[in-house]
Design a protein around this motif. Structure first.
Motif, short mmCIF file in Angstrom:
data_model
loop_
_atom_site.label_atom_id
_atom_site.label_comp_id
_atom_site.label_asym_id
_atom_site.label_seq_id
_atom_site.Cartn_x
_atom_site.Cartn_y
_atom_site.Cartn_z
N LYS A 87 -38.65 0.64 -8.17
CA LYS A 87 -37.86 -0.52 -7.94
C LYS A 87 -38.58 -1.68 -8.30
O LYS A 87 -37.57 -2.44 -8.79
CB LYS A 87 -37.66 -0.81 -6.35
CG LYS A 87 -36.57 0.33 -5.75
CD LYS A 87 -36.42 -0.01 -4.35
CE LYS A 87 -35.21 1.20 -3.77
NZ LYS A 87 -34.47 0.47 -2.55
N SER B 41 -36.33 -3.92 -11.15
CA SER B 41 -36.02 -5.34 -10.79
C SER B 41 -36.63 -6.34 -11.92
O SER B 41 -35.69 -7.16 -12.40
CB SER B 41 -36.55 -5.82 -9.56
OG SER B 41 -36.22 -5.28 -8.52
N VAL C 79 -34.19 -8.44 -14.70
CA VAL C 79 -34.24 -9.96 -14.92
C VAL C 79 -34.49 -10.37 -16.05
O VAL C 79 -34.03 -11.15 -16.74
CB VAL C 79 -35.46 -10.38 -13.92
CG1 VAL C 79 -35.84 -12.01 -14.20
CG2 VAL C 79 -35.27 -10.33 -12.30
N SER D 18 -29.41 -12.87 -11.77
CA SER D 18 -30.60 -12.10 -11.67
C SER D 18 -30.84 -11.77 -9.92
O SER D 18 -31.17 -10.60 -9.63
CB SER D 18 -31.98 -12.82 -12.12
OG SER D 18 -31.95 -12.75 -13.48
N VAL E 254 -30.32 -7.85 -8.62
CA VAL E 254 -31.60 -7.29 -7.94
C VAL E 254 -31.32 -6.86 -6.44
O VAL E 254 -31.69 -6.04 -6.26
CB VAL E 254 -32.80 -8.40 -8.14
CG1 VAL E 254 -33.98 -7.82 -7.28
CG2 VAL E 254 -33.40 -8.49 -9.42
N SER F 85 -31.20 -2.95 -5.88
CA SER F 85 -32.09 -2.62 -4.68
C SER F 85 -31.36 -2.00 -3.61
O SER F 85 -31.78 -0.80 -3.00
CB SER F 85 -32.88 -3.61 -4.06
OG SER F 85 -33.60 -4.26 -5.19
N SER G 285 -29.13 1.63 -6.29
CA SER G 285 -29.19 1.82 -7.67
C SER G 285 -28.07 2.75 -8.20
O SER G 285 -27.69 2.74 -9.56
CB SER G 285 -30.43 2.48 -7.91
OG SER G 285 -30.50 3.92 -7.20
#
Length: 191
Positions: free
Chosen positions: A110, A114, A118, A170, A174, A178, A181
């Motif tokens: 994860k 992430s 970003v 972002s 995220v 999270s 997925s």
């Protein structure tokens, strides 16, 4: 046309429409010509899910959909093409990170997912706002405050919009990825 490719094209159009709807929602205004929104999120999802070509197409379609609202600024055909077709399509550059994001997903990392999200969002945002910067210098330079060069004016205005949108997108992505997925995993179809 194979079934997977058809699914990708349908999703590209669908997510462009979602981006258009999000674009109609109120956004954060930090200057008269500078607004920040998370409307690029659907195009980034296409980038992470399908890669460059599909997200490029989805961004292009979103730019085309701008015509339906009448909420666009038309100074010349070149300015219009740059700011609505080219700039929106270039969000798809985030799709170049599709392989590393998919690999991190398969590995169950994860944190890596992430981080790559970003990075990809900043690349896609920078690619889009590069074109807005060019248009700002060439077409909107007359709006620069007295004593400020059109280059610095466009850099400041588009830089603020790019950074704000990239940070907001972002954060949203995220959190979304999270939580689920599956949103960016390609669906496998039977042949």
């Amino acid at each position: 046309m194979n079934k997977l490719r058809l699914v990708a094209m349908i999703e590209a159009a669908f997510f462009a429409a979602i981006a258009m709807v999000l674009d109609l929602l109120p956004s954060i205004t930090i200057a008269p010509a500078v607004t920040i929104s998370f409307s690029m999120v659907p195009i980034f999802i296409m980038a992470f899910r399908w890669g460059f070509k599909v997200s490029f197409l989805s961004g292009f379609l979103w730019g085309l959909l701008q015509l339906t609202t009448g909420n666009f600024y038309f100074l010349s055909i070149i300015q219009f093409l740059i700011e609505y077709f080219i700039a929106f399509a270039f969000i798809g550059f985030a799709g170049f990170f599709h392989p590393v994001i998919q690999k991190a997903l398969k590995q169950g990392s994860k944190l890596a997912v992430s981080i790559w999200i970003v990075v990809a969002v900043f690349v896609g945002s920078l690619a889009r706002y590069f074109w807005h910067f060019i248009a700002g210098v060439v077409f909107w330079g007359d709006y620069a405050p007295e004593g400020m060069s059109p280059v610095m004016y466009s850099f400041a205005m588009n830089g603020l919009a790019m950074l704000g949108a990239a940070v907001l997108c972002s954060i949203v992505l995220v959190i979304l990825i999270s939580a689920s997925s599956r949103l960016i995993m390609k669906k496998r179809t039977a042949h």
